[in-house]
Motif scaffolding. Structure first.
Motif, PDB file in Angstrom:
ATOM      1  N   THR A  49       9.279 -16.985  35.931  1.00  0.00           N
ATOM      2  CA  THR A  49       9.375 -17.673  37.206  1.00  0.00           C
ATOM      3  C   THR A  49       9.894 -16.756  38.291  1.00  0.00           C
ATOM      4  O   THR A  49      10.052 -15.551  38.086  1.00  0.00           O
ATOM      5  CB  THR A  49      10.268 -18.929  37.034  1.00  0.00           C
ATOM      6  OG1 THR A  49      10.120 -19.798  38.139  1.00  0.00           O
ATOM      7  CG2 THR A  49      11.736 -18.564  36.866  1.00  0.00           C
ATOM      8  N   GLN A  86       6.689 -21.790  34.894  1.00  0.00           N
ATOM      9  CA  GLN A  86       7.270 -21.452  36.191  1.00  0.00           C
ATOM     10  C   GLN A  86       7.607 -22.759  36.874  1.00  0.00           C
ATOM     11  O   GLN A  86       6.815 -23.701  36.856  1.00  0.00           O
ATOM     12  CB  GLN A  86       6.279 -20.680  37.065  1.00  0.00           C
ATOM     13  CG  GLN A  86       6.774 -20.444  38.500  1.00  0.00           C
ATOM     14  CD  GLN A  86       6.228 -21.456  39.498  1.00  0.00           C
ATOM     15  OE1 GLN A  86       5.217 -22.096  39.247  1.00  0.00           O
ATOM     16  NE2 GLN A  86       6.909 -21.626  40.617  1.00  0.00           N
ATOM     17  N   SER A  87       8.773 -22.844  37.440  1.00  0.00           N
ATOM     18  CA  SER A  87       9.133 -24.049  38.155  1.00  0.00           C
ATOM     19  C   SER A  87       9.702 -23.672  39.505  1.00  0.00           C
ATOM     20  O   SER A  87      10.487 -22.738  39.609  1.00  0.00           O
ATOM     21  CB  SER A  87      10.148 -24.830  37.327  1.00  0.00           C
ATOM     22  OG  SER A  87      10.599 -25.915  38.067  1.00  0.00           O
TER      23      SER A  87
HETATM   24  O1  0RQ Z   1      14.197 -33.678  54.020  1.00  0.00           O
HETATM   25  O2  0RQ Z   1      16.157 -32.248  53.693  1.00  0.00           O
HETATM   26  O3  0RQ Z   1      16.025 -33.841  55.620  1.00  0.00           O
HETATM   27  O4  0RQ Z   1      16.297 -34.705  53.261  1.00  0.00           O
HETATM   28  O5  0RQ Z   1      11.597 -32.328  53.156  1.00  0.00           O
HETATM   29  O6  0RQ Z   1      12.236 -32.469  50.396  1.00  0.00           O
HETATM   30  O7  0RQ Z   1      11.948 -34.002  48.488  1.00  0.00           O
HETATM   31  O8  0RQ Z   1      14.223 -32.867  48.831  1.00  0.00           O
HETATM   32  O9  0RQ Z   1      12.156 -31.602  48.036  1.00  0.00           O
HETATM   33  O10 0RQ Z   1      13.968 -29.768  48.142  1.00  0.00           O
HETATM   34  O11 0RQ Z   1      12.035 -29.756  46.533  1.00  0.00           O
HETATM   35  O12 0RQ Z   1      11.659 -29.342  48.992  1.00  0.00           O
HETATM   36  C1  0RQ Z   1       8.108 -28.457  49.720  1.00  0.00           C
HETATM   37  C2  0RQ Z   1      10.100 -28.169  51.192  1.00  0.00           C
HETATM   38  C3  0RQ Z   1      10.260 -29.506  49.067  1.00  0.00           C
HETATM   39  C4  0RQ Z   1      10.018 -26.996  48.954  1.00  0.00           C
HETATM   40  C5  0RQ Z   1       9.601 -28.284  49.745  1.00  0.00           C
HETATM   41  C6  0RQ Z   1      11.384 -33.664  53.620  1.00  0.00           C
HETATM   42  C7  0RQ Z   1      12.336 -34.489  52.781  1.00  0.00           C
HETATM   43  C8  0RQ Z   1      13.559 -33.588  52.754  1.00  0.00           C
HETATM   44  C9  0RQ Z   1      12.927 -31.610  51.251  1.00  0.00           C
HETATM   45  P1  0RQ Z   1      15.798 -33.625  54.156  1.00  0.00           P
HETATM   46  P2  0RQ Z   1      12.721 -32.810  48.904  1.00  0.00           P
HETATM   47  P3  0RQ Z   1      12.539 -30.072  47.854  1.00  0.00           P
HETATM   48  C10 0RQ Z   1       8.006 -20.822  44.548  1.00  0.00           C
HETATM   49  C11 0RQ Z   1       8.260 -22.203  44.958  1.00  0.00           C
HETATM   50  C12 0RQ Z   1       7.357 -24.229  49.299  1.00  0.00           C
HETATM   51  C13 0RQ Z   1       7.694 -22.960  48.561  1.00  0.00           C
HETATM   52  C14 0RQ Z   1       7.567 -23.094  47.074  1.00  0.00           C
HETATM   53  C15 0RQ Z   1       9.328 -25.744  49.493  1.00  0.00           C
HETATM   54  C16 0RQ Z   1      12.943 -32.193  52.677  1.00  0.00           C
HETATM   55  O13 0RQ Z   1       9.705 -27.167  47.609  1.00  0.00           O
HETATM   56  O14 0RQ Z   1       9.779 -25.124  50.440  1.00  0.00           O
HETATM   57  O15 0RQ Z   1       6.864 -23.919  46.547  1.00  0.00           O
HETATM   58  N1  0RQ Z   1       8.172 -25.359  48.878  1.00  0.00           N
HETATM   59  N2  0RQ Z   1       8.271 -22.242  46.400  1.00  0.00           N
HETATM   60  O16 0RQ Z   1      12.573 -35.724  53.367  1.00  0.00           O
HETATM   61  C17 0RQ Z   1       8.108 -34.524  56.461  1.00  0.00           C
HETATM   62  C18 0RQ Z   1       6.726 -34.759  54.588  1.00  0.00           C
HETATM   63  C19 0RQ Z   1       7.867 -34.492  53.758  1.00  0.00           C
HETATM   64  C20 0RQ Z   1       9.087 -34.224  54.393  1.00  0.00           C
HETATM   65  C21 0RQ Z   1       9.349 -34.093  52.226  1.00  0.00           C
HETATM   66  N3  0RQ Z   1       5.532 -35.002  54.058  1.00  0.00           N
HETATM   67  N4  0RQ Z   1       6.904 -34.751  55.908  1.00  0.00           N
HETATM   68  N5  0RQ Z   1       9.221 -34.230  55.736  1.00  0.00           N
HETATM   69  N6  0RQ Z   1       9.980 -33.998  53.407  1.00  0.00           N
HETATM   70  N7  0RQ Z   1       8.057 -34.415  52.421  1.00  0.00           N
HETATM   71  C22 0RQ Z   1       7.877 -20.556  43.115  1.00  0.00           C
HETATM   72  C23 0RQ Z   1       9.108 -20.338  42.273  1.00  0.00           C
HETATM   73  O17 0RQ Z   1       9.030 -19.896  41.198  1.00  0.00           O
HETATM   74  C24 0RQ Z   1      10.451 -20.663  42.787  1.00  0.00           C
END
Ligand code: 0RQ
Length: 499
Positions: free
Chosen positions: A283, A256-257
């Protein structure tokens, strides 16, 4: 019963102020588009006339801009659950203009059936086909579609000509019985079918069908960069070493990813590593990388609840339906994310964290503990029940001003008990069988950005006692430094007296 075709505006008249509306689809894939847009227009007119008009919105997960975005901009949302990723809706949620509650996606359908959230007045869904006797073939996203269709008083169908009727057969639609009558969910391998290729509804509930050929409101992926490539490479390296050590069966296990750019890059890296045998995917969201790997024979089968791919990729799938039809299965999220099935099949799960703490707790949802990003999604459904749960994250965000590794997470979604491995572009922290202090060294030395390693080491070197050595006065010092100075690196430990 003859099918009744209506316009989107006529459909919107079936939705009343205060109604609970259940939408089909998952991510922009399979979400209705023209009817939500018409509801937003109606809300604007009602507001101009001085009348209230807001609806409760239940969806599979995130949606397209014409659903969440339009409704948010029209100020037409009373409450919203579960996952969302619309900029405009997020603002209303964080301003507390919209009441939002987050939950594990696999639980929404059953909790709607249990009556926890009140009635579903209207179901609005997208279909590739609908018959006079009430057989509905969904398009590329299923979500909570079968449940909201069954519970709703009225059903509105967007019949989308962009999706060929021939996709009938790519869905596996089932709803379990509820306790105390529930039996096992008999999915033993990703390709097992347990339901029907369509949703069967009472045709007298279909109040109208709106014809459309609108594409999904999708965004596409950011190009791979050095960081995402390195994370993908590290995940592949970890799984190959587990395979070689015999801790993963030689035929491999389903993967799953998660969602987003990092997840797409990780899958690409895994698929291209010849040390890993061709694998199955079990997934939630099937993204572009899976389809590319399927064409190369590296992914054998993919089960999910949404085919959330770019426009080019969906055209490719439809052009080559004979090739893809027996390799992809789309199910309701109650099955695609089901903890029982995930645990039974031994799914290896890979999700993305916003931040993790040095003891292995993960925050997936709240920026600085207060602002909702998107929601938990299916990450908890998979993580808690995984064969091995992996979290990936770039070591820093916002040009290095935020460290993804902090002394204590500012919000907890996945506890240290569920999180087995954390991977950044710098390396792999294998947390299995390690005590909190051992986990802390593993995470700091292998995953944290070099700029933040001394600052994290210093936290541990402050003489804090206990099994999990936290200083409750200083554990949010990184977050405070960011809020005060816009950069976590400005943390000043001398402000906090040593224990
Ligand atoms: O900000 O959009 O302004 O550039 O968060 O971060 O690194 O592009 O990563 O698109 O993979 O999203 C957790 C939100 C990550 C997502 C999360 C800021 C960073 C960027 C996005 P910008 P990245 P991603 C289900 C799977 C929860 C649900 C889940 C998510 C934006 O993966 O919603 O897991 N996950 N579902 O700059 C402040 C921090 C930050 C931050 C990153 N610590 N503080 N901002 N950002 N870290 C299972 C399935 O099977 C699908």
């Amino acid at each position: 019963m003859a099918l009744k075709f209506i316009t989107a505006q006529e459909a919107a008249e079936f939705v009343n102020d205060g109604d609970n509306v259940g939408f089909g689809g998952f991510t922009p894939a399979g979400c209705p588009k023209v009817v939500p847009h018409a509801i937003a227009e109606r809300a604007r007119k009602e507001h101009e006339a001085g009348r209230s008009f807001k609806i409760g919105v239940f969806t599979g997960a995130s949606t397209g801009d014409r659903l969440d975005g339009e409704l948010a901009r029209a100020n037409a949302v009373k409450f919203r659950t579960p996952y969302q990723s619309s900029k405009d809706l997020r603002k209303l949620i964080n301003d507390r203009e919209v009441q939002y509650f987050d939950l594990h996606l696999s639980m929404l359908a059953q909790e709607l059936r249990y009556g926890f959230y009140g009635p579903i007045n209207v179901a609005i869904i997208e279909a590739a086909d609908v018959t006079e006797d009430g057989e509905i073939v969904p398009t590329t996203g299923v979500g909570i579609l079968p449940t909201v269709c069954r519970l709703a008083d009225k059903i509105i169908v967007e019949l989308n000509a962009r999706h060929p009727k021939e996709i009938r057969g790519m869905h596996d639609i089932a709803e379990p019985l509820d306790p105390p009558h529930r039996r096992d969910m008999p999915v033993y391998k990703p390709s097992d079918r347990v339901g029907q290729p369509f949703v069967k509804v009472d045709p007298s509930k279909i109040v109208g069908i709106v014809k459309t050929d609108e594409p999904n409101d999708d965004k596409g992926f950011a190009p791979l960069d050095e960081t995402t490539l390195a994370i993908g490479h590290n995940v592949a390296k970890f799984l190959v070493s587990e395979l070689k050590a015999g801790r993963i069966p030689k035929e491999f296990l389903p993967l799953q990813s998660g969602v987003g750019n990092v997840a797409n890059a990780v899958l690409g890296a895994l698929g291209n590593d010849e040390n890993i045998p061709a694998f199955n995917v079990y997934t939630e969201v099937i993204q572009d990388a899976v389809i590319g790997l399927m064409k190369k024979g590296r992914v054998k089968f993919a089960s999910g609840c949404s085919l959330s791919v770019s426009r080019e990729t969906i055209l490719d799938i439809y052009k080559n339906l004979d090739f893809f039809k027996d390799k992809i299965l789309l199910r309701p999220e109650e099955y695609s994310n089901n903890p029982e099935i995930v645990r039974r099949m031994g799914v290896i799960t890979i999700n993305t964290a916003l931040e993790a703490d040095i003891f292995g707790n993960v925050n997936s949802t709240h920026v600085t503990g207060t602002k909702m990003m998107n929601g938990l999604g299916g990450s908890g459904d998979f993580t808690r029940n995984a064969y091995i749960s992996i979290f990936t994250t770039p070591s820093v965000a916002k040009e290095g001003k935020i460290s993804a590794f902090v002394p204590m997470v500012s919000h907890l979604d996945h506890s240290e008990h569920s999180v087995k491995v954390i991977i950044s572009e710098y390396g792999i922290a294998d947390l299995r069988g390690k005590s909190p202090i051992q986990k802390a060294h593993e995470i700091i030395e292998n995953c944290a950005h070099p700029d933040y390693r001394p600052l994290l080491r210093e936290y541990l070197e402050r003489g804090i006692k206990g099994h999990t050595p936290h200083d409750l006065d200083a554990c949010f010092a990184f977050h405070k430094a960011f809020m005060e100075n816009g950069d976590m690196k400005t943390v000043d430990w001398s402000k906090y007296p040593k224990k």
